[in-house]
Design an enzyme around this catalytic site. Structure first.
Site, mmCIF file in Angstrom:
data_model
loop_
_atom_site.group_PDB
_atom_site.id
_atom_site.type_symbol
_atom_site.label_atom_id
_atom_site.label_comp_id
_atom_site.label_asym_id
_atom_site.label_seq_id
_atom_site.Cartn_x
_atom_site.Cartn_y
_atom_site.Cartn_z
ATOM 1 N N ARG A 1 -14.061 -6.814 -10.468
ATOM 2 C CA ARG A 1 -15.357 -6.656 -9.812
ATOM 3 C C ARG A 1 -16.452 -6.604 -10.869
ATOM 4 N NH1 ARG A 1 -13.720 -1.183 -6.695
ATOM 5 N NH2 ARG A 1 -12.061 -1.987 -5.306
ATOM 6 N N HIS B 1 -11.398 -1.887 -12.211
ATOM 7 C CA HIS B 1 -11.747 -3.198 -11.659
ATOM 8 C C HIS B 1 -12.861 -3.846 -12.478
ATOM 9 C CE1 HIS B 1 -9.329 -3.091 -7.991
ATOM 10 N NE2 HIS B 1 -9.659 -1.803 -7.862
ATOM 11 N N ASP C 1 -5.472 -4.365 -6.401
ATOM 12 C CA ASP C 1 -5.213 -3.575 -5.199
ATOM 13 C C ASP C 1 -4.224 -4.331 -4.330
ATOM 14 O OD1 ASP C 1 -6.950 -1.595 -5.991
ATOM 15 O OD2 ASP C 1 -8.638 -2.327 -4.796
ATOM 16 N N TYR D 1 -3.480 9.943 -2.314
ATOM 17 C CA TYR D 1 -4.617 10.060 -3.242
ATOM 18 C C TYR D 1 -5.868 9.679 -2.460
ATOM 19 C CZ TYR D 1 -7.486 9.613 -7.429
ATOM 20 O OH TYR D 1 -8.466 9.777 -8.383
ATOM 21 N N HIS E 1 -6.904 6.072 -0.826
ATOM 22 C CA HIS E 1 -5.866 5.093 -1.147
ATOM 23 C C HIS E 1 -4.700 5.100 -0.153
ATOM 24 C CE1 HIS E 1 -8.168 5.138 -4.848
ATOM 25 N NE2 HIS E 1 -7.551 4.032 -5.226
ATOM 26 N N ASP F 1 -4.582 3.183 2.356
ATOM 27 C CA ASP F 1 -4.441 1.838 2.911
ATOM 28 C C ASP F 1 -4.194 0.780 1.847
ATOM 29 O OD1 ASP F 1 -6.919 1.896 1.720
ATOM 30 O OD2 ASP F 1 -8.000 1.027 3.432
ATOM 31 N N HIS F 2 -3.911 1.213 0.610
ATOM 32 C CA HIS F 2 -3.588 0.251 -0.442
ATOM 33 C C HIS F 2 -3.007 0.992 -1.643
ATOM 34 C CE1 HIS F 2 -7.538 1.633 -1.905
ATOM 35 N NE2 HIS F 2 -7.202 1.164 -3.092
ATOM 36 N N HIS G 1 -3.346 0.958 -5.726
ATOM 37 C CA HIS G 1 -4.184 0.502 -6.838
ATOM 38 C C HIS G 1 -3.375 0.584 -8.132
ATOM 39 C CE1 HIS G 1 -7.715 0.433 -9.582
ATOM 40 N NE2 HIS G 1 -7.072 1.384 -10.220
#
Length: 248
Positions: free
Chosen positions: A174, A190, A197, A225, A228, A230-231, A233
């Site tokens: 990013r 990122h 991710d 955490y 997090h 839903d993914h 990292h």
């Protein structure tokens, strides 16, 4: 994997006496050229004590094999850590595991990489849904893209260890503006290009988070955490493993 072959040439030899033509002499066929790869080709065996850019390229490809909790330096120096990573790579693919990078090791790497040097199962576009030129982060565009390449090879190692099932990558690099737009942390990895991710895929979040420990990821954040659930990292950087719902 590309190969090159040398053609056979013929030379006509003129006679010294009028009306006499010497026999045509045909040169011996040239030896086949070494295997060449569209991305990068090694032309010598590498072992502990070697150094240089060819070692650095090798380290990128075996970056996902540092051992549990380890991280392989991409520094162009073939030390004990690189030897151990080469051994683990060789073991993972059923090659003679002597820690020496030679013909069989290179052949497997050529099989695993595309012409842009990314591993066959991952693509630069997966690691950058921010912009097309990798600019605007905390490092130069070149460094951000290079960091993403190392991340992809770590993911390739992780994918193979999990039975070669596809890994769902939802994002990576990013720029500062992209990071701000999604509410990312000001010091997010990122911004350096070395983060990815992951979606749950067929493996599930916890399996991914736990497996990542063995493949050079210093930062692993997952279910339990904050932010997090839903993914998962994964990134380089300082060691921070936290996925409480997964026992990590």
């Amino acid at each position: 994997m590309k190969t090159r072959s040398a053609g056979v040439t013929a030379a006509l030899v003129a006679g010294a006496v009028a009306s006499f033509v010497a026999p045509v002499a045909v040169s011996s066929p040239a030896a086949p050229a070494p295997t060449a790869d569209g991305c990068y080709s090694w032309n010598k065996t590498l072992s502990e004590g070697a150094s240089g850019d060819d070692v650095r390229h090798l380290q990128i490809r075996v970056a996902g094999y540092p051992g549990s909790g380890g991280s392989l330096a991409i520094d162009g120096v073939f030390g004990s850590g690189t030897k151990d990573a080469v051994v683990r790579f060789q073991q993972a693919y059923g090659l003679p595991a002597d820690g020496v990078a030679g013909e069989s090791t290179y052949a497997k790497i050529y099989e695993l990489q595309d012409d842009d040097c990314s591993p066959v199962n991952f693509d630069y576009s997966e690691l950058n849904n921010c912009n097309s030129d990798w600019s605007g982060g905390k490092v130069s565009a070149e460094e951000a893209k290079s960091n993403a390449l190392v991340t992809m090879w770590k993911l390739q190692a992780m994918r193979h260890a999990m039975g070669d099932a596809a890994i769902q990558v939802n994002g990576g690099f990013r720029s500062v503006s992209c990071n701000d737009s999604v509410g990312g942390a000001p010091n997010s990895r990122h911004l350096y290009g070395d983060a990815a991710d992951l979606g749950a895929g067929s493996q599930g979040f916890c399996a991914l988070a736990l497996q990542a420990r063995d493949h050079g990821f210093g930062e692993i954040l997952g279910p339990g955490y904050p932010g997090h659930d839903d993914h998962v990292h994964l990134a380089g950087g300082a060691d921070t493993w936290s996925a409480p719902d997964c026992g990590l």
